[in-house]
Design a protein around this motif. Structure first.
Motif, mmCIF file in Angstrom:
data_model
loop_
_atom_site.group_PDB
_atom_site.id
_atom_site.type_symbol
_atom_site.label_atom_id
_atom_site.label_comp_id
_atom_site.label_asym_id
_atom_site.label_seq_id
_atom_site.Cartn_x
_atom_site.Cartn_y
_atom_site.Cartn_z
ATOM 1 N N ALA A 166 50.313 30.575 32.704
ATOM 2 C CA ALA A 166 51.564 30.406 33.453
ATOM 3 C C ALA A 166 52.727 30.103 32.510
ATOM 4 C CB ALA A 166 51.413 29.291 34.480
ATOM 5 N N ARG A 167 52.491 29.233 31.533
ATOM 6 C CA ARG A 167 53.539 28.891 30.570
ATOM 7 C C ARG A 167 53.973 30.120 29.761
ATOM 8 N NH1 ARG A 167 53.745 23.248 28.581
ATOM 9 N NH2 ARG A 167 52.304 21.912 29.747
ATOM 10 N N TYR A 168 53.003 30.890 29.301
ATOM 11 C CA TYR A 168 53.324 32.016 28.419
ATOM 12 C C TYR A 168 54.030 33.140 29.168
ATOM 13 C CZ TYR A 168 49.924 29.632 25.383
ATOM 14 O OH TYR A 168 49.232 28.706 24.633
ATOM 15 N N LEU A 169 53.620 33.382 30.404
ATOM 16 C CA LEU A 169 54.315 34.394 31.201
ATOM 17 C C LEU A 169 55.749 33.969 31.489
ATOM 18 C CD1 LEU A 169 51.365 35.298 33.578
ATOM 19 C CD2 LEU A 169 52.416 36.852 31.919
ATOM 20 N N THR A 170 55.930 32.698 31.790
ATOM 21 C CA THR A 170 57.286 32.180 32.010
ATOM 22 C C THR A 170 58.133 32.311 30.749
ATOM 23 O OG1 THR A 170 56.520 30.623 33.685
ATOM 24 C CG2 THR A 170 58.624 30.129 32.635
ATOM 25 N N ALA A 171 57.495 32.156 29.594
ATOM 26 C CA ALA A 171 58.207 32.248 28.313
ATOM 27 C C ALA A 171 58.581 33.682 27.951
ATOM 28 C CB ALA A 171 57.357 31.640 27.206
ATOM 29 N N GLY A 172 58.012 34.658 28.658
ATOM 30 C CA GLY A 172 58.380 36.046 28.400
ATOM 31 C C GLY A 172 57.254 36.964 27.994
ATOM 32 N N ALA A 173 56.014 36.465 27.966
ATOM 33 C CA ALA A 173 54.886 37.342 27.664
ATOM 34 C C ALA A 173 54.730 38.386 28.765
ATOM 35 C CB ALA A 173 53.603 36.535 27.525
ATOM 36 N N ASP A 174 54.313 39.578 28.381
ATOM 37 C CA ASP A 174 54.083 40.654 29.349
ATOM 38 C C ASP A 174 52.669 40.627 29.898
ATOM 39 O OD1 ASP A 174 56.601 42.459 29.077
ATOM 40 O OD2 ASP A 174 56.004 42.046 27.005
ATOM 41 N N CYS A 175 51.746 40.077 29.125
ATOM 42 C CA CYS A 175 50.330 40.072 29.483
ATOM 43 C C CYS A 175 49.702 38.870 28.801
ATOM 44 C CB CYS A 175 49.688 41.372 28.991
ATOM 45 S SG CYS A 175 47.929 41.601 29.392
ATOM 46 N N VAL A 176 48.616 38.348 29.362
ATOM 47 C CA VAL A 176 47.892 37.253 28.707
ATOM 48 C C VAL A 176 46.456 37.688 28.480
ATOM 49 C CG1 VAL A 176 49.360 35.404 29.569
ATOM 50 C CG2 VAL A 176 47.376 36.132 30.919
ATOM 51 N N TYR A 177 45.866 37.137 27.424
ATOM 52 C CA TYR A 177 44.541 37.577 26.988
ATOM 53 C C TYR A 177 43.630 36.380 26.788
ATOM 54 C CZ TYR A 177 41.106 39.993 23.950
ATOM 55 O OH TYR A 177 39.960 40.506 23.389
ATOM 56 N N PRO A 178 42.905 35.963 27.835
ATOM 57 C CA PRO A 178 41.920 34.889 27.682
ATOM 58 C C PRO A 178 40.669 35.429 26.998
ATOM 59 C CG PRO A 178 41.944 35.647 29.957
ATOM 60 C CD PRO A 178 43.019 36.406 29.245
ATOM 61 N N ILE A 179 40.697 35.460 25.694
ATOM 62 C CA ILE A 179 39.642 36.080 24.910
ATOM 63 C C ILE A 179 38.336 35.292 25.035
ATOM 64 C CG2 ILE A 179 40.277 34.829 22.802
ATOM 65 C CD1 ILE A 179 39.556 37.378 21.215
ATOM 66 N N GLY A 180 37.224 36.010 24.988
ATOM 67 C CA GLY A 180 35.924 35.363 25.026
ATOM 68 C C GLY A 180 35.342 35.204 26.407
ATOM 69 N N VAL A 181 35.940 35.828 27.407
ATOM 70 C CA VAL A 181 35.450 35.727 28.787
ATOM 71 C C VAL A 181 34.705 37.008 29.144
ATOM 72 C CG1 VAL A 181 36.071 35.443 31.202
ATOM 73 C CG2 VAL A 181 37.361 34.252 29.443
ATOM 74 N N GLY A 182 33.432 36.877 29.563
ATOM 75 C CA GLY A 182 32.654 38.040 29.945
ATOM 76 C C GLY A 182 32.104 37.982 31.357
ATOM 77 N N VAL A 198 46.389 40.632 33.086
ATOM 78 C CA VAL A 198 45.367 39.963 32.285
ATOM 79 C C VAL A 198 44.597 40.999 31.459
ATOM 80 C CG1 VAL A 198 43.241 38.592 32.348
ATOM 81 C CG2 VAL A 198 45.118 38.088 33.952
ATOM 82 N N ASN A 199 44.453 40.708 30.182
ATOM 83 C CA ASN A 199 43.668 41.507 29.239
ATOM 84 C C ASN A 199 42.289 40.861 29.076
ATOM 85 O OD1 ASN A 199 44.263 42.221 25.646
ATOM 86 N ND2 ASN A 199 42.666 42.957 26.983
ATOM 87 N N VAL A 200 41.242 41.667 29.062
ATOM 88 C CA VAL A 200 39.913 41.165 28.713
ATOM 89 C C VAL A 200 39.325 42.032 27.612
ATOM 90 C CG1 VAL A 200 39.468 40.218 31.008
ATOM 91 C CG2 VAL A 200 38.664 42.524 30.436
ATOM 92 N N GLY A 201 38.346 41.465 26.887
ATOM 93 C CA GLY A 201 37.633 42.223 25.879
ATOM 94 C C GLY A 201 36.408 42.888 26.475
ATOM 95 N N ASP A 211 33.540 47.760 36.352
ATOM 96 C CA ASP A 211 33.400 46.340 36.686
ATOM 97 C C ASP A 211 34.706 45.594 36.435
ATOM 98 O OD1 ASP A 211 30.684 46.532 37.371
ATOM 99 O OD2 ASP A 211 30.024 46.166 35.307
ATOM 100 N N TYR A 212 35.289 45.839 35.273
ATOM 101 C CA TYR A 212 36.537 45.153 34.929
ATOM 102 C C TYR A 212 37.689 45.595 35.841
ATOM 103 C CZ TYR A 212 34.208 43.577 30.656
ATOM 104 O OH TYR A 212 33.354 42.999 29.757
ATOM 105 N N THR A 213 37.676 46.870 36.191
ATOM 106 C CA THR A 213 38.700 47.373 37.107
ATOM 107 C C THR A 213 38.596 46.658 38.451
ATOM 108 O OG1 THR A 213 38.758 49.551 36.044
ATOM 109 C CG2 THR A 213 39.495 49.422 38.339
ATOM 110 N N ALA A 214 37.380 46.542 38.968
ATOM 111 C CA ALA A 214 37.174 45.873 40.255
ATOM 112 C C ALA A 214 37.551 44.407 40.196
ATOM 113 C CB ALA A 214 35.715 46.029 40.691
ATOM 114 N N ALA A 215 37.455 43.803 39.010
ATOM 115 C CA ALA A 215 37.812 42.389 38.849
ATOM 116 C C ALA A 215 39.313 42.181 38.729
ATOM 117 C CB ALA A 215 37.104 41.807 37.626
ATOM 118 N N GLY A 216 40.078 43.261 38.674
ATOM 119 C CA GLY A 216 41.533 43.142 38.714
ATOM 120 C C GLY A 216 42.230 43.031 37.373
ATOM 121 N N VAL A 217 41.540 43.384 36.286
ATOM 122 C CA VAL A 217 42.199 43.267 34.989
ATOM 123 C C VAL A 217 43.205 44.396 34.810
ATOM 124 C CG1 VAL A 217 40.155 42.143 34.029
ATOM 125 C CG2 VAL A 217 40.505 44.595 33.673
#
Length: 254
Positions: A166-182, A198-201, A211-217
């Motif tokens: 939430a902080r980073y999007l408010t600051a102007g990020a276009d996307c966030v990447y919580p790396i390490g989530v499977g 949201v970006n995922v690896g 699967d990732y598409t259905a999860a809304g990434v």
């Protein structure tokens, strides 16, 4: 339409842009030729071909030079894994990065040298300053390292990731990447509660693109995994075959 506008528009929750990470001009051209609409890099993979370890050990001049070579070799947008900015101040970072021809970058929120999480307010200010310098001509993917750095219990990691997103999007990020989530349930929780793309690896293939598409990434990337797989075949199969005087190009090569 600028390349930055094109790249930004590809980030659609539930219709993700798939970004096989390249590491040089040749691999970037392969990604483009395969029909992908944009190219991403991996800092680990790029560091490998430049002869350094990941973690901002590569001199920034070499990173920028490599980025320039990739950007001028393709016609689609290029987004770069830029670690935490190689200690450049926002104005210098934007000026030097823009000169490469790349239009997107990842910026992580932990210290590459120590692994310590950066204070979220400090990171948000850093992202806001970069946005102010770049305007709309840079697509910022803000990496969130709470999971990969194991910052607290699983519940604390989730709370931290949601707060930072939430902080980073408010600051102007276009996307966030919580790396390490499977875990798909956790990914679905993140995409539902984070107010932005949201970006995922992709990981090593435990989950499919569907699967990732259905999860809304909104974005799927691969980090250094493609390079590791290719180089692994060279080191584990092809070179040992040559040592044993077997045909390294045979279909029978393990």
């Amino acid at each position: 339409m600028t390349l930055a506008t094109t790249l930004r528009a590809l980030h659609v929750p539930g219709t993700p842009v798939v970004l096989p990470n390249a590491w040089d001009a040749a691999s970037a051209r392969m990604v483009e030729a395969a029909g992908f609409p944009a190219v991403a890099t991996s800092s680990f993979a790029t560091a490998t071909i430049l002869g350094y370890d990941d973690g901002e050990h590569v001199p920034v001049e070499e990173v920028l030079a490599a980025t320039t070579r990739i950007a001028r070799s393709i016609a689609v947008p290029l987004t770069v894994d830029f670690e935490r900015g190689y200690r450049l101040a926002p104005a210098e970072l934007v000026e030097r990065f823009a000169a490469t021809g790349a239009v997107g970058l990842n910026l992580e929120d932990s210290d590459p040298a120590t692994g310590a999480m950066i204070d979220p307010a400090e990171q948000a200010d850093f992202l806001a300053a970069i946005r102010a310098e770049a305007g709309t001509e840079l697509v910022i993917n803000a990496r969130i390292d709470a999971f990969v750095r194991r910052a607290g219990s699983p519940e604390e990691q989730l709370r931290t990731a949601l707060d930072r997103a939430a902080r980073y999007l408010t600051a102007g990020a276009d996307c966030v990447y919580p790396i390490g989530v499977g875990d798909l349930d956790l990914i679905a929780t993140l995409t539902k509660q984070i107010p932005g793309p949201v970006n995922v690896g992709y990981g090593q293939g435990a989950n499919s693109l569907a699967d990732y598409t259905a999860a809304g990434v909104a974005r799927i990337s691969f980090g250094p995994m493609l390079q590791r797989h290719l180089y692994g075949k060279l080191s584990d199969s092809m070179l040992p075959a040559l040592v044993a005087d077997r045909n390294p190009f045979s279909d029978d090569t393990p």
